[in-house]
Write an enzyme that holds these catalytic residues in place. Structure first.
Site, PDB file in Angstrom:
ATOM      1  N   GLU A   1       0.801  -1.240   0.000  1.00 53.66           N
ATOM      2  CA  GLU A   1       0.000   0.000   0.000  1.00 53.66           C
ATOM      3  C   GLU A   1       0.822   1.273   0.000  1.00 53.66           C
ATOM      4  O   GLU A   1       0.597   2.155  -0.813  1.00 53.66           O
ATOM      5  CB  GLU A   1      -0.949   0.041   1.206  1.00 53.66           C
TER       6      GLU A   1
ATOM      7  N   HIS B   1     -11.619  -3.907   9.417  1.00 49.88           N
ATOM      8  CA  HIS B   1     -12.009  -3.796   8.009  1.00 49.88           C
ATOM      9  C   HIS B   1     -13.276  -2.985   7.812  1.00 49.88           C
ATOM     10  O   HIS B   1     -13.893  -3.057   6.761  1.00 49.88           O
ATOM     11  CB  HIS B   1     -12.208  -5.198   7.407  1.00 49.88           C
TER      12      HIS B   1
END
Lengths: 292, 356
Positions: B85, B154
């Site tokens: 990322e 999440h």
């Protein structure tokens, strides 16, 4: 005395000393040929040239540039002590040969991105000394109108001036990506220090640069210290030119400006031929602390 | 008031929530299809647009938003990245500095916590720090906030965090027209745009106007939409919160309360003017969001309404907020559901406001 495993005495060759033999000089000519300092190679069969020719013009140009940077940084240090410069001030004193040597081999359409020890680069890549010092002292006549300060200076094809350690590593790989996307024959020279060499995002950036064969030259300016911590107390491996693993690397004695120039020429040719990224370690030293 | 076609739609259980777009509705499209269409059109429209992210190419996107695009345009335009990322976000920002227009997908916005330094310090601030020399025409997009069963790490909603940053534009669509028009606008904008979608809305079909089906359909950034007009109370929301707000509006109508529902669409810039106009008309305000309450979007809206003399004086009751519960999202479905607002929460809060 040594740092990062290198004996300091070997790093400042003088003309005529064993480290830098003058191969040929003609009294009536304007050129001299020098031997470059030995390189160390990682996953490369051959490296930069062992000889280089220096013209009188270039010699004077490089000398002038290095002196200007030295004096500019010294002035910055004094201004900081007078509290005319605020916040952080990271001086390039001692590392001049890295920047001037590299610029001696780059062309105008190559890109450079570095961290916050950027005043010398800003001067070399388009700004006047006045514009740099005006920026440091927060004047509207500064490189970015006083809005950036010491750590955030920019110009065409010069992407700063980045304050967050390591951020410039993937940014530089992205710039190289865009150059390749547009089929440009240029490279992005992405500089970072021995401290930033331990950043995870460097590993990520080199992975993608190698995966996609990007014309990115990752250059570690190893000045022996990451902030106040010596390189060997921060890094499990101080062979920064090998840390790219599958990315070939070159170690350069960066106190010798011509060695830096030849290595940069080699790097440009390597990237232009589409072979992908290259890593360089410039062994240098800073005469001031991390910042004043 | 409803046209014949909309009565047919409502009989078939396809009653669209957007009454305005009924006027020229001829087709319906899911939010996912709308996003896909926007990306497809923009890749064709501008050579510099590329899409990158994890699984966006060969696997057609983890939520299928990029379905078919890699097959159509190849790896050069739709690029699979490794699971790195901070690395690929930094690279995408670097690409944008050098003139490309990347659309950087985060599989969910939770993973962008690793990238956030580049979103904020590299993308958002560089135009300012460089005195206007270097801009970053990048779009960061992906599903944000509430989902189902993905647990605490999440399921976080980052709306308020990004909306607070000068230098970013922050968009959050609700229906399919929002999704298509705003994503196209974001890609064409020369500033870094944070585009917050929601996974639970991807599959929802909404009617779309003929204009929205054209390849030049772009919505203005910074303009909220009055989704339903009303006179008794103003409900302001965005993204998934709109689903509960619209359900509440229908429910409240039955008991004679006409709520005006405003779909923000854009969190930064925030369209205070549309909200203020509505509050001055109704005198009551309830904000609805699914993120955490402290320092949430509702807090900012309330503060601005209080600070403006005209809106403050027109208030008949305090501003009330409907938000997610102040807790990391639990896993088991009963407690997960209890940690997010429902239309009942919105209805109850409206009634509370009406009683003051």
């Amino acid at each position: 005395m040594n740092f990062a495993g290198f004996s300091l005495r070997n790093l400042s060759p003088k003309i005529g000393s064993p480290g830098s033999a003058v191969i040929a000089s003609r009294f009536a000519s304007n050129e001299v040929t020098f031997q470059t300092r030995p390189y160390k190679l990682h996953k490369l069969d051959s490296g930069p040239a062992s000889e280089t020719t220096l013209t009188k013009e270039d010699a004077l140009d490089y000398y002038r540039k290095m002196q200007v940077i030295r004096r500019m940084e010294t002035s910055a240090g004094n201004l900081y002590k007078e509290k005319k410069i605020r916040g952080f001030c990271h001086l390039y004193t001692g590392q001049e040969a890295c920047a001037v040597g590299m610029v001696g081999a780059m062309d105008k359409e190559d890109a450079v991105i570095t961290a916050y020890r950027c005043h010398g680069w800003t001067y070399l890549l388009g700004s006047t000394v006045l514009e740099v010092i005006a920026e440091l002292t927060g004047k509207i006549s500064g490189n970015v109108y006083g809005k950036g300060g010491s750590m955030h200076m920019y110009d065409k094809n010069f992407f700063g001036g980045n304050g967050i350690v390591g951020a410039q590593q993937p940014l530089g790989a992205g710039i190289a990506f865009a150059m390749k996307y547009r089929k440009q024959k240029n490279s992005c020279f992405t500089l970072y220090g021995d401290g930033a060499a331990n950043q995870g995002q460097l590993f990520e950036a080199t992975n993608m640069a190698k995966l996609w064969d990007l014309p990115c030259v990752f250059i570690c300016e190893n000045n022996g210290f990451g902030m106040g911590t010596s390189a060997d107390r921060a890094s499990a491996s101080t062979d920064y030119y090998t840390r790219g693993d599958y990315v070939p690397g070159i170690w350069v004695d960066a106190m010798d400006i011509l060695s830096v120039r030849e290595a940069t020429r080699f790097a440009k040719e390597y990237c232009n031929s589409g072979k992908g990224p290259l890593m360089m370690e410039l062994a240098t030293y800073r005469y001031s602390g991390h910042s004043i | 008031m409803l046209s014949i076609s909309s009565r047919i739609l409502s009989r078939n259980g396809l009653l669209p929530f957007s009454l305005r777009s009924l006027a020229t509705a001829s087709k319906s499209m899911t939010v996912r299809e709308a996003l896909n269409q926007a990306l497809d059109e923009e890749i064709q429209h501008d050579e510099n647009v590329i899409v990158l992210g994890e699984e966006v190419g060969r696997s057609e996107g983890n939520y299928s938003v990029t379905a078919g695009l890699n097959k159509k345009y190849g790896d050069r335009r739709v690029l699979d990245t490794p699971i790195e990322e901070i690395g690929f976000t930094g690279m995408a920002v670097g690409m944008s500095f050098e003139g490309l227009r990347p659309v950087c997908e985060f599989m969910t916005w939770n993973f962008a916590l690793q990238s956030i330094d580049h979103i904020i310090n590299s993308a958002a601030k560089t135009f300012y720090m460089s005195g206007g020399q270097i801009n970053s025409p990048i779009v960061f997009r992906g599903p944000n906030g509430a989902a189902e069963g993905f647990a605490a790490q999440h399921t976080q909603d980052f709306s308020a965090w990004f909306a607070s940053v000068p230098g970013l534009k922050v968009l959050s669509p609700y229906d399919s027209e929002d999704a298509k028009g705003l994503l196209k606008a974001a890609i064409r904008d020369d500033n870094p745009v944070v585009f917050l979608e929601n996974e639970l809305l991807y599959e929802t079909a909404f009617p779309v106007s003929d204009a929205a089906l054209k390849n030049d359909f772009v919505l203005p950034i910074g303009k909220a939409k009055v989704q339903v007009e009303g006179s008794d109370i103003t409900i302001v929301s965005y993204s998934l919160g709109m689903k509960y707000s619209m359900q509440a509006q229908a429910e409240l109508k039955k008991e004679g309360i006409n709520a005006e529902v405003i779909n923000l669409r854009s969190l930064r810039p925030f369209d205070f003017e549309t909200v203020a106009k509505s509050v001055q008309k109704t005198g009551r305000l309830v904000t609805v969001e699914t993120g955490w309450p402290f320092c949430g979007i509702g807090s900012e809206i309330a503060a601005q309404v209080f600070e403006c003399p005209e809106t403050y004086k027109s208030l008949k009751s305090p501003v009330l907020r409907v938000t997610g519960v102040d807790v990391p999202t639990p896993y088991a479905d009963m407690i997960e559901r209890a940690s997010f607002p429902t239309s009942k929460n919105v209805v109850d809060t409206v009634r509370r406001s009406m009683k003051c």
